[in-house]
Design a protein around this motif. Structure first.
Motif, short mmCIF file in Angstrom:
data_model
loop_
_atom_site.label_atom_id
_atom_site.label_comp_id
_atom_site.label_asym_id
_atom_site.label_seq_id
_atom_site.Cartn_x
_atom_site.Cartn_y
_atom_site.Cartn_z
N MET A 105 32.82 56.07 51.71
CA MET A 105 33.12 55.17 50.59
C MET A 105 34.59 54.75 50.67
SD MET A 105 30.16 55.40 49.16
CE MET A 105 30.29 54.71 47.51
N ALA A 106 34.84 53.45 50.64
CA ALA A 106 36.21 52.94 50.73
C ALA A 106 36.47 51.99 49.57
CB ALA A 106 36.40 52.21 52.05
N GLY A 107 37.74 51.85 49.21
CA GLY A 107 38.07 50.90 48.14
C GLY A 107 39.34 51.29 47.43
N THR A 216 29.52 52.35 56.04
CA THR A 216 30.87 52.34 55.48
C THR A 216 30.86 51.29 54.38
OG1 THR A 216 31.81 52.93 57.62
CG2 THR A 216 33.33 52.04 55.99
N LEU A 217 30.82 51.78 53.14
CA LEU A 217 30.64 50.88 52.01
C LEU A 217 31.97 50.59 51.34
CD1 LEU A 217 27.42 52.39 50.37
CD2 LEU A 217 27.59 50.46 51.97
N PHE A 218 32.23 49.35 51.13
CA PHE A 218 33.44 48.94 50.43
C PHE A 218 33.07 48.74 48.96
CE2 PHE A 218 36.19 45.51 48.86
CZ PHE A 218 37.37 46.22 48.85
N VAL A 219 33.72 49.52 48.10
CA VAL A 219 33.43 49.45 46.67
C VAL A 219 34.49 48.58 46.00
CG1 VAL A 219 33.13 50.80 44.56
CG2 VAL A 219 32.47 51.77 46.76
N VAL A 220 34.03 47.56 45.29
CA VAL A 220 35.00 46.64 44.69
C VAL A 220 34.57 46.23 43.28
CG1 VAL A 220 33.99 44.60 45.79
CG2 VAL A 220 36.39 44.56 45.12
N ASP A 221 35.58 46.16 42.43
CA ASP A 221 35.39 45.84 41.02
C ASP A 221 35.23 44.32 40.86
OD1 ASP A 221 35.86 45.24 38.38
OD2 ASP A 221 37.56 46.62 38.15
N ALA A 222 34.08 43.91 40.35
CA ALA A 222 33.78 42.48 40.20
C ALA A 222 34.78 41.78 39.27
CB ALA A 222 32.37 42.27 39.66
N MET A 223 35.38 42.58 38.37
CA MET A 223 36.33 41.99 37.41
C MET A 223 37.58 41.47 38.12
SD MET A 223 35.28 43.19 34.16
CE MET A 223 35.88 44.55 33.22
N GLN A 224 37.77 41.88 39.37
CA GLN A 224 38.95 41.42 40.11
C GLN A 224 38.83 39.96 40.55
OE1 GLN A 224 39.81 44.02 43.43
NE2 GLN A 224 41.45 44.87 42.19
N GLY A 225 37.68 39.39 40.37
CA GLY A 225 37.51 37.97 40.69
C GLY A 225 37.89 37.65 42.12
N GLN A 226 38.77 36.68 42.29
CA GLN A 226 39.19 36.24 43.63
C GLN A 226 39.78 37.38 44.45
OE1 GLN A 226 39.24 33.05 44.92
NE2 GLN A 226 38.97 31.73 43.14
N ASP A 227 40.50 38.29 43.77
CA ASP A 227 41.14 39.39 44.50
C ASP A 227 40.11 40.31 45.15
OD1 ASP A 227 43.69 38.67 44.12
OD2 ASP A 227 44.08 40.03 42.43
N ALA A 232 38.37 42.81 50.00
CA ALA A 232 37.24 43.08 50.91
C ALA A 232 37.58 42.62 52.31
CB ALA A 232 35.98 42.37 50.41
N ARG A 233 38.21 41.48 52.40
CA ARG A 233 38.56 40.95 53.72
C ARG A 233 39.58 41.85 54.41
NH1 ARG A 233 39.43 34.87 53.73
NH2 ARG A 233 40.70 35.45 51.99
N ALA A 234 40.59 42.31 53.64
CA ALA A 234 41.62 43.18 54.21
C ALA A 234 41.01 44.50 54.71
CB ALA A 234 42.70 43.45 53.17
N PHE A 235 40.12 45.08 53.93
CA PHE A 235 39.47 46.32 54.37
C PHE A 235 38.61 46.06 55.60
CE2 PHE A 235 39.95 50.17 51.83
CZ PHE A 235 40.71 49.73 50.78
N GLY A 236 37.95 44.93 55.58
CA GLY A 236 37.05 44.58 56.68
C GLY A 236 37.78 44.39 58.00
N GLU A 237 39.07 44.05 57.91
CA GLU A 237 39.84 43.88 59.13
C GLU A 237 40.24 45.22 59.75
OE1 GLU A 237 42.85 41.17 57.79
OE2 GLU A 237 41.46 39.47 57.90
#
Ligand code: GDP
Length: 295
Positions: A105-107, A216-227, A232-237
């Motif tokens: 779990m990442a994020g 490898t799951l990236f956990v992200v808060d939907a409230m962050q909108g554009q961020d 996600a892109r930064a982690f994916g790199e």
């Protein structure tokens, strides 16, 4: 969730349905409205542009304009393109590994990693899997205790790590323990900082190399909108992500992240978090989400 977007799109739909005949101008007007609605919902600009171009091209084709109910045909195109944007099929968790299958779990901190780890453990326990939770979050006070408490409430085992240990040592010990005790799945929770920093990325990369997770799951808060999408892109790199969990979709998130993540990162949303409770996790179905958005 997504109420505003949904409301605005329904308005467009109503207008389209009301037209006996559709012209290229009608469609252009409708697309302008759709574009505004998507941008207001925090959908990333390149995604909006591609989406609109795609819908327009299809909607202005002869098949749609000459159909018996052109308004309805355009709505169908929007529905199909929304679904496609989000990945078409539901992507299930892949656990096809020599046991134990590791889920890393990442994020960022506060994204909902620990809560989601527990939710996943509950789900897998329900599928009769022997699940081990483990945490290497040695930086956030009480993070490991939080996971242990959640695990106890679910009657799922939790590896006994503590904040004085090094994350890599915890990972190695967890693997050893899981192998010796024949666990099917290990859900491995990691530390999240407030922002992306090099030390954090280097640490999670090393954990990834050691654990060799199948997911490898990236956990992200939907409230962050554009961020959400940028993170996600930064982690994916840095990490070979296999999927995304979008949390807090029950909140007043504008929901644009749900529409952008797949397109920008190329990774499927596998689950959505819809409450703080341990049963608040749902598989993500692009088609259902598109229907929900269009009302
Ligand atoms: P971590 O720092 O990434 O491990 O984040 P936590 O799992 O501790 O979650 C941070 C906060 O978000 C907690 O208060 C959770 O209860 C809350 N949370 C996590 N997922 C969801 C969700 O899907 N919906 C809602 N409403 N709250 C959530």
């Amino acid at each position: 969730m997504l109420e505003n977007l949904s409301g605005r799109l329904q308005q467009v739909i109503k207008t389209l349905r009301g037209q006996a005949r559709l012209t290229e101008d009608n469609i252009s007007d409708a697309m302008r409205e759709v574009r505004m609605a998507l941008l207001e919902a925090d959908v990333a600009l390149p995604v909006v542009k591609d989406f609109i171009a795609q819908v327009k091209e299809r909607a202005q084709g002869r098949e749609v304009l000459q159909s018996l109910s052109p308004g309805q045909a355009v709505i169908q195109v929007v529905h199909e393109e929304l679904t496609r944007l989000m990945g078409e099929q539901n992507s299930e968790l892949n656990l096809a590994a020599v046991p134990p299958a590791i889920v890393l779990m990442a994020g960022l901190q506060g994204s909902g990693k620990t809560t989601t780890s527990a939710k996943l453990a509950r789900l897998l326990k329900g599928q009769k899997k022997k699940v081990l939770l483990a945490s290497a979050d040695v930086y956030r006070p009480a993070a490991i205790e939080q996971l242990k408490t959640l695990a106890a409430s679910l009657e799922v085992d939790c590896f006994d790590s503590n904040a004085t240990q090094k994350p890599l040592d915890i990972a190695a010990a967890t693997l050893d323990y899981a192998r010796r005790h024949y666990y099917d799945v290990v859900i491995f929770d990691t530390a999240g900082r407030l922002g992306i920093d090099e030390a954090m990325m280097a640490e999670i990369s090393k954990l990834h190399t050691l654990l060799k997770p199948i997911e490898t799951l990236f956990v992200v808060d939907a409230m962050q909108g554009q961020d959400a999408v940028n993170t996600a892109r930064a982690f994916g790199e840095t990490l070979p992500l296999t999927g995304v969990v979008l949390t807090k979709l029950d909140g007043d998130a504008r929901g644009g992240a749900a529409l952008s993540v797949r397109h920008i990162t190329g990774k499927p949303i596998k689950f959505i978090g819809v409450s703080e409770k341990v049963d608040g996790l749902e598989p993500f179905h692009p088609e259902r989400m598109a229907s929900r958005v269009l009302g």
